[in-house]
Design a protein around this motif. Structure first.
Motif, PDB file in Angstrom:
ATOM      1  N   GLN A 266       7.252 108.236  28.591  1.00  0.00           N
ATOM      2  CA  GLN A 266       6.773 108.431  29.958  1.00  0.00           C
ATOM      3  C   GLN A 266       5.259 108.552  29.949  1.00  0.00           C
ATOM      4  O   GLN A 266       4.686 109.380  29.227  1.00  0.00           O
ATOM      5  N   MET A 267       4.609 107.710  30.746  1.00  0.00           N
ATOM      6  CA  MET A 267       3.158 107.777  30.859  1.00  0.00           C
ATOM      7  C   MET A 267       2.758 109.071  31.553  1.00  0.00           C
ATOM      8  O   MET A 267       3.318 109.442  32.579  1.00  0.00           O
ATOM      9  N   GLY A 268       1.812 109.763  30.958  1.00  0.00           N
ATOM     10  CA  GLY A 268       1.366 111.033  31.513  1.00  0.00           C
ATOM     11  C   GLY A 268       2.000 112.232  30.839  1.00  0.00           C
ATOM     12  O   GLY A 268       1.443 113.317  30.836  1.00  0.00           O
ATOM     13  N   ARG A 269       3.173 112.009  30.244  1.00  0.00           N
ATOM     14  CA  ARG A 269       3.835 113.081  29.499  1.00  0.00           C
ATOM     15  C   ARG A 269       3.767 112.805  28.004  1.00  0.00           C
ATOM     16  O   ARG A 269       3.273 113.626  27.225  1.00  0.00           O
ATOM     17  N   ASP A 270       4.246 111.640  27.590  1.00  0.00           N
ATOM     18  CA  ASP A 270       4.255 111.292  26.163  1.00  0.00           C
ATOM     19  C   ASP A 270       2.988 110.560  25.727  1.00  0.00           C
ATOM     20  O   ASP A 270       2.526 110.727  24.601  1.00  0.00           O
ATOM     21  N   VAL A 271       2.457 109.734  26.608  1.00  0.00           N
ATOM     22  CA  VAL A 271       1.249 108.957  26.330  1.00  0.00           C
ATOM     23  C   VAL A 271       0.345 109.028  27.556  1.00  0.00           C
ATOM     24  O   VAL A 271       0.794 108.787  28.682  1.00  0.00           O
ATOM     25  N   SER A 272      -0.931 109.347  27.344  1.00  0.00           N
ATOM     26  CA  SER A 272      -1.887 109.431  28.442  1.00  0.00           C
ATOM     27  C   SER A 272      -2.751 108.173  28.505  1.00  0.00           C
ATOM     28  O   SER A 272      -3.043 107.551  27.480  1.00  0.00           O
ATOM     29  N   VAL A 273      -3.169 107.823  29.730  1.00  0.00           N
ATOM     30  CA  VAL A 273      -3.965 106.618  29.938  1.00  0.00           C
ATOM     31  C   VAL A 273      -5.070 106.914  30.951  1.00  0.00           C
ATOM     32  O   VAL A 273      -4.797 107.455  32.034  1.00  0.00           O
ATOM     33  N   VAL A 332      -8.588 112.198  38.770  1.00  0.00           N
ATOM     34  CA  VAL A 332      -7.407 112.537  37.973  1.00  0.00           C
ATOM     35  C   VAL A 332      -6.143 112.079  38.689  1.00  0.00           C
ATOM     36  O   VAL A 332      -5.933 112.372  39.868  1.00  0.00           O
ATOM     37  N   GLY A 333      -5.322 111.324  37.966  1.00  0.00           N
ATOM     38  CA  GLY A 333      -4.067 110.821  38.511  1.00  0.00           C
ATOM     39  C   GLY A 333      -2.865 111.276  37.683  1.00  0.00           C
ATOM     40  O   GLY A 333      -2.930 112.273  36.954  1.00  0.00           O
ATOM     41  N   GLN A 334      -1.780 110.508  37.776  1.00  0.00           N
ATOM     42  CA  GLN A 334      -0.519 110.885  37.132  1.00  0.00           C
ATOM     43  C   GLN A 334      -0.400 110.407  35.689  1.00  0.00           C
ATOM     44  O   GLN A 334       0.581 110.725  35.021  1.00  0.00           O
ATOM     45  N   SER A 335      -1.387 109.653  35.199  1.00  0.00           N
ATOM     46  CA  SER A 335      -1.236 109.010  33.893  1.00  0.00           C
ATOM     47  C   SER A 335      -1.723 109.854  32.726  1.00  0.00           C
ATOM     48  O   SER A 335      -1.691 109.389  31.587  1.00  0.00           O
ATOM     49  N   THR A 336      -2.184 111.069  32.980  1.00  0.00           N
ATOM     50  CA  THR A 336      -2.711 111.904  31.887  1.00  0.00           C
ATOM     51  C   THR A 336      -2.067 113.283  31.887  1.00  0.00           C
ATOM     52  O   THR A 336      -1.675 113.808  32.929  1.00  0.00           O
ATOM     53  N   GLY A 337      -1.989 113.851  30.690  1.00  0.00           N
ATOM     54  CA  GLY A 337      -1.470 115.202  30.519  1.00  0.00           C
ATOM     55  C   GLY A 337      -1.821 115.700  29.137  1.00  0.00           C
ATOM     56  O   GLY A 337      -2.420 114.966  28.334  1.00  0.00           O
TER      57      GLY A 337
END
Length: 350
Positions: A266-273, A332-337
């Motif tokens: 999942q983008m934002g949880r497992d991999v950030s972009v 900041v959007g949903q693709s990072t964590g």
């Protein structure tokens, strides 16, 4: 309404009205504004041929685009740039002349445009490191503005550029603050100047935190969706895959999102972009919470700034050289964590 009728309405000579409409500096500013307001109110549009004869100008801006098997300049980013520039051309009575040529014919195309008097100025796209076109256009004596800059060119020339180094240093630092240490860079072609500057920002951020720069995590290619997909797919298959990506455009980032989903992540949880160049008409990243975290810079606005700078040069305004640096804003959007390891620690503490 013609020029004579507009002049009679204003109580001014046709020469004064014509000079006010064409930006001559000897016309008083109050008179110029009066004429422009009247022209707009009465829907007056000067005849292009007559305007050309009156000013001695072609009333045309040239764009020469080299097209090769390796790099295609006609893309969604270029379309947004032209949309912005076109607004300024229209407001000032200029036309656009687009020449799409093979790489080896590019220099000849510039020489032909200038020798024929076909254009009043030129906009240079996609500058490379030590770009030879700058010296050529200075030799030809035609006004020009570069969309971007060219490293290692000592001559003073006009340009409008985004601060690529700072934008990518900020994007990488944002990921480092989230605990990521294996951060991949998906950049443009290595000989493009913007890619050099973005790479420098990425490296500077890593070095400032003592994080090793890993060449196997730095990629260069034309910025397509396929590039993003294939590169991310290969990177995620590494023995030590990256936990985050910094990407030079939203276009390859769409491919990255596809590869992440296919890997069951999942983008934002497992991999950030984090991406750049997200403010494109046909690849929108808008919304209450954008899909991608981005260092945002409007290509359309850059088109407006470049076009306005060039027209000002043609009309003799300013000191003859137009240089402008645009800054990118982090959204900041949903693709990072947080990095996965940090997330586990936070969950345990919670």
């Amino acid at each position: 309404m013609n020029l004579k009728e507009l002049s009679e309405k204003l109580g001014l000579s046709q020469t004064t009205v014509s000079r006010a409409l064409n930006g001559y500096p000897e016309v008083r500013e109050a008179t110029r504004q009066k004429v422009l307001e009247a022209a707009k109110a009465h829907n007056y549009a000067p005849n292009t041929r007559a305007k050309t004869l009156a000013t001695g100008r072609a009333m045309t801006i040239g764009h020469v685009l080299p097209v090769s098997k390796k790099h295609e300049m006609v893309n969604p980013i270029f379309a947004d740039f032209i949309a912005g520039a076109g607004e300024i051309y229209s407001d000032n009575g200029y036309d656009l002349l687009l020449s799409v040529v093979d790489d080896e014919k590019e220099e000849a195309s510039y020489r032909k445009l200038v020798s024929r008097g076909a254009v009043d100025g030129v906009i240079v796209h996609g500058p490379k490191v030590n770009d030879r076109r700058i010296a050529l256009l200075q030799e030809l004596g035609v006004p020009f503005v570069v969309h971007g800059r060219s490293s290692d060119v000592a001559a003073d020339y006009s340009w409008v550029d985004v601060n690529n180094t700072r934008a990518f240093e900020r994007a990488t630092t944002f990921l480092l603050d989230l605990g990521h240490r294996r951060i991949a860079l998906l950049n443009g072609l290595a000989d493009m100047d913007f890619a050099t500057r973005r790479g420098a920002g990425y490296v500077a951020a890593l070095e400032s935190r003592g994080v090793p720069v890993t060449p196997e995590l730095m990629f260069h290619e034309e910025m397509t969706e396929h590039y993003g997909y294939e590169t991310c797919k290969a990177a995620l298959a590494m023995a030590m895959p990256p936990t985050a990506f910094v990407v030079s455009s939203i276009i390859p980032a769409i491919g990255i999102r596809r590869a992440i989903a296919e890997a069951g992540l999942q983008m934002g949880r497992d991999v950030s972009v984090v991406i750049h160049d997200d403010a494109l008409s046909y690849f929108s990243n808008d919304g209450d919470v954008p899909a991608f975290t981005a260092v945002r810079s409007s290509v359309r606005e850059a088109g407006r700034r470049v076009a306005q700078g060039l027209i000002s040069m043609i009309q003799g305004a300013g000191d003859g050289v137009h240089q402008e640096m645009l800054e990118a804003a982090l959204t900041v959007g949903q693709s990072t964590g947080p990095a996965p390891a940090l997330r586990e620690v936070l969950q345990q503490e919670g």
